[in-house]
Scaffold this motif. Structure first.
Motif, PDB file in Angstrom:
ATOM      1  N   LYS A  19     -51.065 -10.455  14.304  1.00  0.00           N
ATOM      2  CA  LYS A  19     -51.028 -10.975  15.678  1.00  0.00           C
ATOM      3  C   LYS A  19     -50.725 -12.468  15.678  1.00  0.00           C
ATOM      4  N   ALA A  20     -51.317 -13.201  14.722  1.00  0.00           N
ATOM      5  CA  ALA A  20     -51.029 -14.632  14.620  1.00  0.00           C
ATOM      6  C   ALA A  20     -49.561 -14.857  14.282  1.00  0.00           C
ATOM      7  N   GLY A  21     -49.019 -14.031  13.389  1.00  0.00           N
ATOM      8  CA  GLY A  21     -47.605 -14.124  13.050  1.00  0.00           C
ATOM      9  C   GLY A  21     -46.714 -13.853  14.243  1.00  0.00           C
ATOM     10  N   LEU A  75     -47.628  -4.148  17.371  1.00  0.00           N
ATOM     11  CA  LEU A  75     -47.164  -5.505  17.643  1.00  0.00           C
ATOM     12  C   LEU A  75     -46.180  -5.534  18.807  1.00  0.00           C
ATOM     13  N   GLU A  76     -45.324  -4.538  18.885  1.00  0.00           N
ATOM     14  CA  GLU A  76     -44.368  -4.477  19.988  1.00  0.00           C
ATOM     15  C   GLU A  76     -45.094  -4.291  21.316  1.00  0.00           C
ATOM     16  N   SER A  77     -46.177  -3.536  21.294  1.00  0.00           N
ATOM     17  CA  SER A  77     -46.984  -3.348  22.501  1.00  0.00           C
ATOM     18  C   SER A  77     -47.739  -4.622  22.858  1.00  0.00           C
ATOM     19  N   ILE A  78     -48.312  -5.279  21.841  1.00  0.00           N
ATOM     20  CA  ILE A  78     -49.049  -6.521  22.072  1.00  0.00           C
ATOM     21  C   ILE A  78     -48.128  -7.614  22.596  1.00  0.00           C
ATOM     22  N   ALA A  79     -46.886  -7.631  22.109  1.00  0.00           N
ATOM     23  CA  ALA A  79     -45.932  -8.663  22.524  1.00  0.00           C
ATOM     24  C   ALA A  79     -45.724  -8.659  24.033  1.00  0.00           C
ATOM     25  N   LEU A 116     -42.147 -18.773   6.981  1.00  0.00           N
ATOM     26  CA  LEU A 116     -43.579 -18.904   6.752  1.00  0.00           C
ATOM     27  C   LEU A 116     -44.107 -17.564   6.266  1.00  0.00           C
ATOM     28  N   VAL A 117     -45.151 -17.605   5.421  1.00  0.00           N
ATOM     29  CA  VAL A 117     -45.834 -16.387   4.981  1.00  0.00           C
ATOM     30  C   VAL A 117     -47.204 -16.359   5.642  1.00  0.00           C
ATOM     31  N   VAL A 118     -47.547 -15.240   6.256  1.00  0.00           N
ATOM     32  CA  VAL A 118     -48.836 -15.093   6.937  1.00  0.00           C
ATOM     33  C   VAL A 118     -49.567 -13.906   6.333  1.00  0.00           C
ATOM     34  N   MET A 119     -50.853 -14.086   6.041  1.00  0.00           N
ATOM     35  CA  MET A 119     -51.643 -12.999   5.479  1.00  0.00           C
ATOM     36  C   MET A 119     -53.093 -13.145   5.913  1.00  0.00           C
ATOM     37  N   ASN A 152     -60.579 -12.464  13.792  1.00  0.00           N
ATOM     38  CA  ASN A 152     -60.905 -13.051  15.103  1.00  0.00           C
ATOM     39  C   ASN A 152     -60.277 -14.420  15.347  1.00  0.00           C
ATOM     40  N   THR A 153     -59.337 -14.824  14.512  1.00  0.00           N
ATOM     41  CA  THR A 153     -58.644 -16.092  14.742  1.00  0.00           C
ATOM     42  C   THR A 153     -57.712 -15.962  15.941  1.00  0.00           C
ATOM     43  N   ASP A 154     -57.784 -16.938  16.846  1.00  0.00           N
ATOM     44  CA  ASP A 154     -56.900 -16.983  18.008  1.00  0.00           C
ATOM     45  C   ASP A 154     -56.168 -18.324  17.978  1.00  0.00           C
ATOM     46  N   LEU A 155     -54.884 -18.298  17.651  1.00  0.00           N
ATOM     47  CA  LEU A 155     -54.135 -19.548  17.533  1.00  0.00           C
ATOM     48  C   LEU A 155     -54.054 -20.306  18.852  1.00  0.00           C
TER      49      LEU A 155
END
Length: 286
Positions: A19-21, A75-79, A116-119, A152-155
């Protein structure tokens, strides 16, 4: 177009990282590539002299593909709900492989235009937020920044990035990247150097570094030198101030990261602050 590489094992942390990505891809105007490695070499029977279990191998691959398909749809739904209606909507692709994670990340970065790499945050111990072997392997093999996301991170809730500096020349390259990110996400940049008590006198190296910072002309950037007998404890205090933050530093400070995340008091602070890590390889490519 550039691409954000999202590494996933379908855990809660990895889903949060995805989600952050997605948020970053919308801001940076990139596409997304989801990747999962479906082989756990430590559990394969051939490691102990046995043969390949073909059925188990096929099952792992099938599970990986199904998980990536489900995450892509999610992710497509969240977008639709999370991103601005008129904003950039990233194309989402995925890959699954039985390759070593670190080596595969290096291969993908070499073959594609990775931004960028996100994990998600990983741990050898379930109750310890210390990133484990997978994270270390990725950092060791990457030439791009790595963002490690706890659950639970929210950018959108983050307001600052704290960058720990030792006045290395490579720090300025990382700070310029943080400026780009800060402009897009409205983040303040706090450049911090922790010195031992009694080491208050400014060195020539520090003075030159400050002059370089002033030339960057970023409105939300400030530099502070703070005293602290314990580097880790002092930075913990700083990240706990004024709400959630991203803590950023160079790869050669990996030993600092390990100490930062191995203390019981830090665990409680991280649970409240949801601290994300942005790690820059010392030889970061453009």
């Amino acid at each position: 177009m550039k691409t954000i590489l999202i590494l996933t094992d379908f855990s809660e942390n990895a889903t949060c990282a995805a989600k952050a990505g997605l948020v970053l891809s919308s801001k940076l105007k990139t596409d997304l590539l989801l990747f999962n490695t479906y082989i756990d070499y430590a559990t394969l029977p051939y490691e102990s002299g046995g043969g390949w279990d073909v059925d188990d191998f096929s099952l792992r691959k099938q599970h990986s593909i199904q998980g990536l398909e489900s995450l892509t749809e999610g992710l497509e739904s969240i977008a639709v709900k999370l991103l601005e209606p008129a904003g950039h909507k990233p194309a989402v692709q995925f890959q699954a492989s039985n390759c070593d994670l670190g080596m595969k990340v290096a291969e993908i970065i070499k073959a594609q235009n990775i931004e960028l790499v996100v994990m998600g945050a990983r741990s050898i111990h379930p109750d310890d937020p210390l990133p484990g072997a997978d994270t270390s392997a990725v950092i060791k093999n990457t030439s791009r920044p790595v963002l490690v996301i706890p659950t639970n991170t929210d950018l959108y809730q983050i307001r600052k990035i704290i960058f720990a500096t030792n006045f290395d020349e490579s720090d300025l390259k990382a700070i310029r990247y943080l400026m780009k990110l800060g402009n897009l996400m409205n983040y303040q940049l706090h450049i911090i150097h922790v010195s031992k008590p009694g080491e208050d006198k400014m060195t020539a190296k520090e003075q030159a570094f400050k002059e370089q910072l002033e030339l960057l002309n970023y409105q939300g950037l400030n530099y502070r030198k703070v005293n602290g007998k314990d580097l880790v404890a002092r930075l913990n205090e700083l990240t706990a101030e004024d709400g959630p933050a991203i803590l950023a530093f160079l790869h050669q400070q990996l030993s600092f990261m390990i100490r930062l995340f191995s203390r019981s008091k830090t665990k409680a602070a991280l649970a409240r602050q949801r601290t994300a890590l942005l790690i820059f390889p010392s030889k970061m490519s453009n």
